[in-house]
Design a protein around this motif. Structure first.
Motif, PDB file in Angstrom:
ATOM      1  N   HIS A   1       0.819  -1.203   0.000  1.00  0.00           N
ATOM      2  CA  HIS A   1       0.000   0.000   0.000  1.00  0.00           C
ATOM      3  C   HIS A   1       0.856   1.258   0.000  1.00  0.00           C
ATOM      4  CE1 HIS A   1      -2.462   3.187   1.929  1.00  0.00           C
ATOM      5  NE2 HIS A   1      -3.411   2.680   1.137  1.00  0.00           N
ATOM      6  N   ARG A   2       1.925   1.263   0.781  1.00  0.00           N
ATOM      7  CA  ARG A   2       2.803   2.435   0.809  1.00  0.00           C
ATOM      8  C   ARG A   2       3.471   2.650  -0.541  1.00  0.00           C
ATOM      9  NH1 ARG A   2       4.139   0.423   6.035  1.00  0.00           N
ATOM     10  NH2 ARG A   2       5.992  -0.589   5.169  1.00  0.00           N
ATOM     11  N   LYS A   3       3.867   1.562  -1.176  1.00  0.00           N
ATOM     12  CA  LYS A   3       4.504   1.687  -2.489  1.00  0.00           C
ATOM     13  C   LYS A   3       3.522   2.209  -3.531  1.00  0.00           C
ATOM     14  CE  LYS A   3       7.857  -2.000  -1.609  1.00  0.00           C
ATOM     15  NZ  LYS A   3       8.283  -3.383  -1.928  1.00  0.00           N
ATOM     16  N   LEU A   4       2.307   1.717  -3.466  1.00  0.00           N
ATOM     17  CA  LEU A   4       1.295   2.197  -4.409  1.00  0.00           C
ATOM     18  C   LEU A   4       0.975   3.668  -4.191  1.00  0.00           C
ATOM     19  CD1 LEU A   4      -1.183  -0.829  -4.447  1.00  0.00           C
ATOM     20  CD2 LEU A   4       0.384  -0.143  -6.267  1.00  0.00           C
ATOM     21  N   MET A   5       1.134   4.142  -2.958  1.00  0.00           N
ATOM     22  CA  MET A   5       0.922   5.551  -2.648  1.00  0.00           C
ATOM     23  C   MET A   5       2.151   6.403  -2.920  1.00  0.00           C
ATOM     24  SD  MET A   5      -2.218   5.714  -1.790  1.00  0.00           S
ATOM     25  CE  MET A   5      -2.282   7.381  -1.165  1.00  0.00           C
ATOM     26  N   GLY A   6       3.234   5.802  -3.420  1.00  0.00           N
ATOM     27  CA  GLY A   6       4.443   6.549  -3.747  1.00  0.00           C
ATOM     28  C   GLY A   6       5.384   6.752  -2.582  1.00  0.00           C
ATOM     29  N   GLU A   7       5.294   5.944  -1.556  1.00  0.00           N
ATOM     30  CA  GLU A   7       6.152   6.069  -0.379  1.00  0.00           C
ATOM     31  C   GLU A   7       7.124   4.882  -0.310  1.00  0.00           C
ATOM     32  OE1 GLU A   7       3.524   6.188   2.922  1.00  0.00           O
ATOM     33  OE2 GLU A   7       2.500   8.043   2.293  1.00  0.00           O
ATOM     34  N   ASP A   8       8.264   5.113   0.371  1.00  0.00           N
ATOM     35  CA  ASP A   8       9.270   4.067   0.583  1.00  0.00           C
ATOM     36  C   ASP A   8       9.719   3.447  -0.739  1.00  0.00           C
ATOM     37  OD1 ASP A   8       8.966   4.564   3.276  1.00  0.00           O
ATOM     38  OD2 ASP A   8       7.600   2.871   3.606  1.00  0.00           O
TER      39      ASP A   8
ATOM     40  N   LEU B   1      10.510  -1.121  -9.590  1.00  0.00           N
ATOM     41  CA  LEU B   1       9.773   0.087  -9.983  1.00  0.00           C
ATOM     42  C   LEU B   1       8.981  -0.143 -11.260  1.00  0.00           C
ATOM     43  CD1 LEU B   1      12.498   2.807  -9.243  1.00  0.00           C
ATOM     44  CD2 LEU B   1      10.420   2.348  -7.930  1.00  0.00           C
ATOM     45  N   GLN B   2       9.565  -0.901 -12.207  1.00  0.00           N
ATOM     46  CA  GLN B   2       8.835  -1.203 -13.435  1.00  0.00           C
ATOM     47  C   GLN B   2       7.604  -2.051 -13.141  1.00  0.00           C
ATOM     48  OE1 GLN B   2       9.642   0.053 -16.433  1.00  0.00           O
ATOM     49  NE2 GLN B   2       7.793  -0.897 -17.322  1.00  0.00           N
ATOM     50  N   SER B   3       7.753  -3.022 -12.236  1.00  0.00           N
ATOM     51  CA  SER B   3       6.610  -3.855 -11.858  1.00  0.00           C
ATOM     52  C   SER B   3       5.529  -3.017 -11.169  1.00  0.00           C
ATOM     53  CB  SER B   3       7.077  -4.975 -10.936  1.00  0.00           C
ATOM     54  OG  SER B   3       5.980  -5.748 -10.495  1.00  0.00           O
ATOM     55  N   LEU B   4       5.985  -2.102 -10.293  1.00  0.00           N
ATOM     56  CA  LEU B   4       5.019  -1.229  -9.625  1.00  0.00           C
ATOM     57  C   LEU B   4       4.310  -0.317 -10.614  1.00  0.00           C
ATOM     58  CD1 LEU B   4       3.819  -0.207  -6.965  1.00  0.00           C
ATOM     59  CD2 LEU B   4       5.767   1.346  -6.767  1.00  0.00           C
ATOM     60  N   GLU B   5       5.051   0.185 -11.598  1.00  0.00           N
ATOM     61  CA  GLU B   5       4.445   1.034 -12.625  1.00  0.00           C
ATOM     62  C   GLU B   5       3.413   0.265 -13.439  1.00  0.00           C
ATOM     63  OE1 GLU B   5       5.845   3.909 -16.365  1.00  0.00           O
ATOM     64  OE2 GLU B   5       7.292   2.664 -15.276  1.00  0.00           O
ATOM     65  N   ASN B   6       3.733  -0.997 -13.742  1.00  0.00           N
ATOM     66  CA  ASN B   6       2.771  -1.819 -14.491  1.00  0.00           C
ATOM     67  C   ASN B   6       1.499  -2.051 -13.678  1.00  0.00           C
ATOM     68  OD1 ASN B   6       4.577  -2.018 -16.631  1.00  0.00           O
ATOM     69  ND2 ASN B   6       5.505  -3.901 -15.841  1.00  0.00           N
ATOM     70  N   GLN B   7       1.679  -2.266 -12.365  1.00  0.00           N
ATOM     71  CA  GLN B   7       0.506  -2.451 -11.515  1.00  0.00           C
ATOM     72  C   GLN B   7      -0.366  -1.189 -11.478  1.00  0.00           C
ATOM     73  OE1 GLN B   7       1.745  -3.744  -7.639  1.00  0.00           O
ATOM     74  NE2 GLN B   7       2.767  -5.596  -8.399  1.00  0.00           N
ATOM     75  N   LEU B   8       0.317  -0.045 -11.360  1.00  0.00           N
ATOM     76  CA  LEU B   8      -0.446   1.210 -11.335  1.00  0.00           C
ATOM     77  C   LEU B   8      -1.153   1.457 -12.660  1.00  0.00           C
ATOM     78  CD1 LEU B   8       2.097   3.497  -9.419  1.00  0.00           C
ATOM     79  CD2 LEU B   8      -0.059   2.567  -8.557  1.00  0.00           C
TER      80      LEU B   8
ATOM     81  N   ALA C   1      -2.157  -0.828 -14.777  1.00  0.00           N
ATOM     82  CA  ALA C   1      -3.291  -1.756 -14.860  1.00  0.00           C
ATOM     83  C   ALA C   1      -4.448  -1.272 -13.987  1.00  0.00           C
ATOM     84  CB  ALA C   1      -2.844  -3.148 -14.426  1.00  0.00           C
ATOM     85  N   SER C   2      -4.109  -0.782 -12.777  1.00  0.00           N
ATOM     86  CA  SER C   2      -5.168  -0.256 -11.909  1.00  0.00           C
ATOM     87  C   SER C   2      -5.826   0.964 -12.519  1.00  0.00           C
ATOM     88  CB  SER C   2      -4.581   0.089 -10.530  1.00  0.00           C
ATOM     89  OG  SER C   2      -4.016  -1.049  -9.923  1.00  0.00           O
ATOM     90  N   LEU C   3      -4.989   1.863 -13.088  1.00  0.00           N
ATOM     91  CA  LEU C   3      -5.534   3.067 -13.723  1.00  0.00           C
ATOM     92  C   LEU C   3      -6.398   2.703 -14.923  1.00  0.00           C
ATOM     93  CD1 LEU C   3      -5.607   6.153 -13.781  1.00  0.00           C
ATOM     94  CD2 LEU C   3      -3.543   6.112 -15.176  1.00  0.00           C
TER      95      LEU C   3
END
Length: 237
Positions: A106-113, A122-129, A131-133
């Motif tokens: 949750h913190r990573k999705l909110m741009g923290e830590d 970071l690429q995996s997190l960007e892909n998740q965001l 997909a969510s968007l």
């Protein structure tokens, strides 16, 4: 082009949620039936809708499935007194670990830590965001499309009602015009019928001749009067 990833979350639109529930319920019951036939498994499925309606499936008797479940569940959840503490400790440790992972995600999705993440993370997190968007945008587009469809349908109904009202108004105007013409014609006929009789009566009263006749004065009979006076004097004596 592949189908976008569906975000598993509650559907806000009531109609869409009901349609999805009906489709997925039918698919789930179909899969349960296929599983019981293909694998010779004893399957019992119980579903309660959001309105409280019950749906169930069992390839055998549902009561026997529930009793078998209770008997097996009670046997599994009855460890010895020595193993009871260790069992619940493992369960608590697993739950704490899962909670920690969820908080970090949750913190990573909110741009923290994000300082400790690698480029791959970071690429995996960007892909998740993304997909969510994408799922959010799809849901928003669906809601907008539903609202536009409802507005068009309401606009069509309103337009049809206006057309019907205009037609009724035209009919009423035509009826009023016909009634006015009929009343005007009746009034003119009545005036035309009354006017000759009035003129004739006035003329007859105006030109009735009046004839006056003067009588001649009668001569006074002096002798008769004197005789009458003499008779009256004699009687008085």
């Amino acid at each position: 082009m592949g189908r976008g990833k569906l975000v598993i979350q509650r559907i806000d639109n009531t109609t869409s949620r009901q349609v999805t529930f009906s489709k997925r319920r039918s698919g789930l019951i179909k899969k349960a039936r296929e599983l019981s036939i293909l694998c010779d498994a004893q399957v019992g499925l119980i579903i309660f809708s959001s309105t409280g309606k019950l749906y169930e499936f069992a390839n055998t008797n549902m009561r026997s499935v529930i009793e078998r479940y209770h008997n097996t569940h009670d046997c599994v959840l009855q460890p010895t007194s020595a193993d009871d503490l260790k069992f619940w400790q493992r369960e608590a440790a697993q739950l704490r670990h899962q909670l920690q992972l969820l908080e970090e995600s949750h913190r990573k999705l909110m741009g923290e830590d994000l300082s400790n993440l690698s480029i791959k993370d970071l690429q995996s997190l960007e892909n998740q965001l993304e997909a969510s968007l994408k799922g959010v945008r799809m849901q928003k587009d669906q809601l907008l499309a539903d609202e536009i469809t409802d507005l068009k349908r309401n606009g069509g109904l309103t337009r049809q009602e206006n057309i019907q009202l205009h037609q009724k108004l035209h009919i009423v105007k035509q009826e009023n015009s016909d009634l006015r013409n009929k009343l005007n014609g009746t009034y003119k006929e009545h005036q035309a019928y009354q006017r000759p009789h009035t003129s004739i009566s006035v003329q007859s009263e105006r030109y009735v001749p009046v004839r006056l006749q003067l009588s001649q004065p009668q001569p006074l009979n002096i002798d008769a009067s004197a005789r009458t006076t003499t008779k009256l004097g004699l009687q008085l004596q």
